[in-house]
Design a protein around this motif. Structure first.
Motif, PDB file in Angstrom:
ATOM      1  N   TYR A 101      -3.532  15.842   0.385  1.00  0.00           N
ATOM      2  CA  TYR A 101      -2.476  15.041  -0.573  1.00  0.00           C
ATOM      3  C   TYR A 101      -3.259  14.512  -1.709  1.00  0.00           C
ATOM      4  O   TYR A 101      -4.089  13.739  -1.647  1.00  0.00           O
ATOM      5  CB  TYR A 101      -1.666  13.948   0.401  1.00  0.00           C
ATOM      6  N   MET A 102      -2.679  14.765  -2.914  1.00  0.00           N
ATOM      7  CA  MET A 102      -3.108  14.391  -4.307  1.00  0.00           C
ATOM      8  C   MET A 102      -2.284  13.302  -4.764  1.00  0.00           C
ATOM      9  O   MET A 102      -2.284  13.147  -6.136  1.00  0.00           O
ATOM     10  CB  MET A 102      -3.394  15.620  -5.137  1.00  0.00           C
ATOM     11  N   GLY A 103      -1.479  12.507  -4.130  1.00  0.00           N
ATOM     12  CA  GLY A 103      -0.527  11.490  -4.851  1.00  0.00           C
ATOM     13  C   GLY A 103      -1.404  10.591  -5.754  1.00  0.00           C
ATOM     14  O   GLY A 103      -2.424  10.101  -5.043  1.00  0.00           O
ATOM     15  N   LYS A 104      -0.740   9.712  -6.537  1.00  0.00           N
ATOM     16  CA  LYS A 104      -1.281   8.712  -7.289  1.00  0.00           C
ATOM     17  C   LYS A 104      -2.034   7.624  -6.530  1.00  0.00           C
ATOM     18  O   LYS A 104      -3.103   7.402  -6.917  1.00  0.00           O
ATOM     19  CB  LYS A 104      -0.302   8.322  -8.348  1.00  0.00           C
ATOM     20  N   PHE A 105      -1.212   7.424  -5.361  1.00  0.00           N
ATOM     21  CA  PHE A 105      -1.863   6.140  -4.695  1.00  0.00           C
ATOM     22  C   PHE A 105      -2.895   6.542  -3.710  1.00  0.00           C
ATOM     23  O   PHE A 105      -3.511   5.742  -3.150  1.00  0.00           O
ATOM     24  CB  PHE A 105      -0.730   5.291  -4.251  1.00  0.00           C
ATOM     25  N   GLN A 106      -3.280   7.669  -3.704  1.00  0.00           N
ATOM     26  CA  GLN A 106      -4.160   8.514  -2.673  1.00  0.00           C
ATOM     27  C   GLN A 106      -5.575   8.612  -3.562  1.00  0.00           C
ATOM     28  O   GLN A 106      -6.481   8.478  -3.185  1.00  0.00           O
ATOM     29  CB  GLN A 106      -3.522   9.555  -2.241  1.00  0.00           C
TER      30      GLN A 106
ATOM     31  N   GLY B 259       3.297   6.888  -1.436  1.00  0.00           N
ATOM     32  CA  GLY B 259       2.768   7.796  -0.608  1.00  0.00           C
ATOM     33  C   GLY B 259       1.201   7.668  -0.371  1.00  0.00           C
ATOM     34  O   GLY B 259       0.472   7.444  -1.175  1.00  0.00           O
ATOM     35  N   ARG B 260       1.171   7.968   0.748  1.00  0.00           N
ATOM     36  CA  ARG B 260      -0.379   7.946   1.381  1.00  0.00           C
ATOM     37  C   ARG B 260      -0.692   8.739   2.629  1.00  0.00           C
ATOM     38  O   ARG B 260       0.435   9.329   3.068  1.00  0.00           O
ATOM     39  CB  ARG B 260      -0.755   6.631   1.949  1.00  0.00           C
ATOM     40  N   SER B 261      -1.698   9.240   2.962  1.00  0.00           N
ATOM     41  CA  SER B 261      -1.894  10.401   3.924  1.00  0.00           C
ATOM     42  C   SER B 261      -2.965   9.932   4.806  1.00  0.00           C
ATOM     43  O   SER B 261      -3.851   9.345   4.384  1.00  0.00           O
ATOM     44  CB  SER B 261      -2.060  11.783   3.453  1.00  0.00           C
ATOM     45  N   LEU B 262      -2.872  10.693   6.187  1.00  0.00           N
ATOM     46  CA  LEU B 262      -3.750  10.478   7.245  1.00  0.00           C
ATOM     47  C   LEU B 262      -4.335  11.973   7.546  1.00  0.00           C
ATOM     48  O   LEU B 262      -3.576  12.946   7.572  1.00  0.00           O
ATOM     49  CB  LEU B 262      -3.609   9.899   8.215  1.00  0.00           C
TER      50      LEU B 262
ATOM     51  N   PRO C  68      -2.698   1.661   2.987  1.00  0.00           N
ATOM     52  CA  PRO C  68      -2.076   2.828   3.803  1.00  0.00           C
ATOM     53  C   PRO C  68      -1.015   2.480   4.667  1.00  0.00           C
ATOM     54  O   PRO C  68      -0.565   3.520   5.114  1.00  0.00           O
ATOM     55  CB  PRO C  68      -3.346   3.246   4.495  1.00  0.00           C
ATOM     56  N   ASN C  69      -0.556   1.109   4.749  1.00  0.00           N
ATOM     57  CA  ASN C  69       0.494   0.774   5.558  1.00  0.00           C
ATOM     58  C   ASN C  69       1.721   0.956   4.899  1.00  0.00           C
ATOM     59  O   ASN C  69       2.401   0.093   4.616  1.00  0.00           O
ATOM     60  CB  ASN C  69       0.183  -0.439   6.166  1.00  0.00           C
TER      61      ASN C  69
END
Length: 359
Positions: free
Chosen positions: A245-250, A185-188, A230-231
């Motif tokens: 958002y606090m996910g690992k990949f973020q 997951g990623r966020s904007l 991020p894509n």
């Protein structure tokens, strides 16, 4: 200011003859009749385009046009390649929205059938291979169109994108370790997600064909001018919330760490990997008879390019010519430099790019 990789190339005895450089039309980078690739001596020996099941590298010496073929476009991921039935696929939009959505591919096609040319690289792409890179013509719908259909509530601040790829992770929490399932997951932030320029994009086709499994079929996110992380591929859910958002990949991966002097004190600052840094590198060198050509790839965040130059063996910088087939704002840019009277032997070839801001 940005310097790129130094590529060594060995011309061979045939390159020693002197003569006039032919006037070639370099509209496309495909090899002309009689043109051959000159090998680098510091890279690409025993090149393997698929070094691991979760990774594919693009051999930049194989440039054949402005767009990277679907079966050569780079890919890397963390949880493998999920298989998704396009007919059963639904993009779920939930959270702080006025209307939750479950959109099929047909629904998305009816909402938008526009094209975006965008090129990007993995944030870990670097010499000597520079293979985590690609440039594509994407077809899809602007993200804003989907978010407008759902209707964002007033307190919506963060737009989170989840892929269908997932796996078990050990997460440390308050002195204990927990094995939990994680989705990529990623966020904007809201303003970035709704921006008109550059507009984030939901792509369901690449170069006029449905996305491949390696490219996130049936749907992926494209953030023009940003790195690949991020894509989000295999996009399955968009969740709207009011907290970061606090996910690992973020928060733990895809970060930079650098020291900055703040109020006279060195502080170590972490930042997220987002915008592409200005970059150029020599992608290949070719010869046709006695004429040589260096092809340079430029990546950036969409800021106009002022100049691209090539230097051989520490000599004078020479201007390279822009390829008219690669002028899209968010696509990669190709530049070519014709090299007359190249002496036989080993040479160091360097490129540099300067953008309109002077960087």
């Amino acid at each position: 200011m940005t310097m790129t990789r130094r590529d060594l190339m060995k011309t061979g005895a045939a390159a020693a003859a002197l003569g006039a450089v032919a006037e070639f039309d370099w509209i496309l980078p495909a090899l002309a009749q009689g043109e051959v690739v000159v090998p680098f001596t510091d890279s690409h020996q025993n090149f393997n385009p698929t070094p691991a099941p979760d990774r594919r590298l693009f051999d930049t010496r194989a440039l054949s046009g402005p767009f990277t073929p679907k079966d050569q476009f780079f890919t890397t991921q963390h949880y493998g390649h999920p298989e998704i039935d396009p007919a059963a696929f639904r993009l779920k939009v939930s959270g702080l929205v006025n209307s939750t959505l479950a959109l099929s591919l047909d629904d998305l096609r009816k909402m938008g059938n526009t094209e975006l040319i965008a090129g990007f690289e993995c944030s870990g792409n670097r010499r000597p291979l520079q293979g985590l890179i690609g440039n594509g013509r994407w077809t899809g719908v602007p993200l804003k169109t989907v978010l407008d259909k759902a209707g964002l509530k007033a307190d919506a601040q963060e737009i989170v994108f989840f892929g269908a790829d997932r796996g078990k992770e050990t997460v440390a929490f308050r002195g204990n370790n927990f094995d939990v399932e994680q989705q990529y997951g990623r966020s904007l932030p809201r303003a970035r997600a709704l921006a008109a320029e550059p507009a984030p994009f939901l792509a369901y086709a690449l170069n006029g064909e449905p996305l491949t499994k390696h490219q996130g079929a049936p749907l992926r996110l494209i953030v023009p001018g940003w790195y690949g992380a991020p894509n989000v591929k295999w996009l399955s859910e968009i969740v709207v919330q009011n907290e970061p958002y606090m996910g690992k990949f973020q928060t733990h991966w895809y970060r930079t760490l650098k020291g900055e002097m703040i109020n006279g004190e060195m502080k170590w600052v972490e930042t997220g990997i987002t915008h592409l840094n200005l970059k150029s590198f020599v992608a290949r060198v070719t010869k046709n008879g006695n004429a040589h050509k260096a092809t340079v790839i430029v990546l950036n965040d969409g800021t106009p390019i002022k100049s691209v130059e090539v230097q051989v063996d520490g000599g004078a910088w020479q201007p390279a010519k822009a390829d008219p087939a690669t002028t899209a704002k968010y696509g990669w840019k190709l530049y070519h430099w014709d090299w007359a009277n190249a002496p036989a032997g080993e040479h160091t070839i360097v490129s540099r790019v300067t953008d309109a801001t002077g960087k």
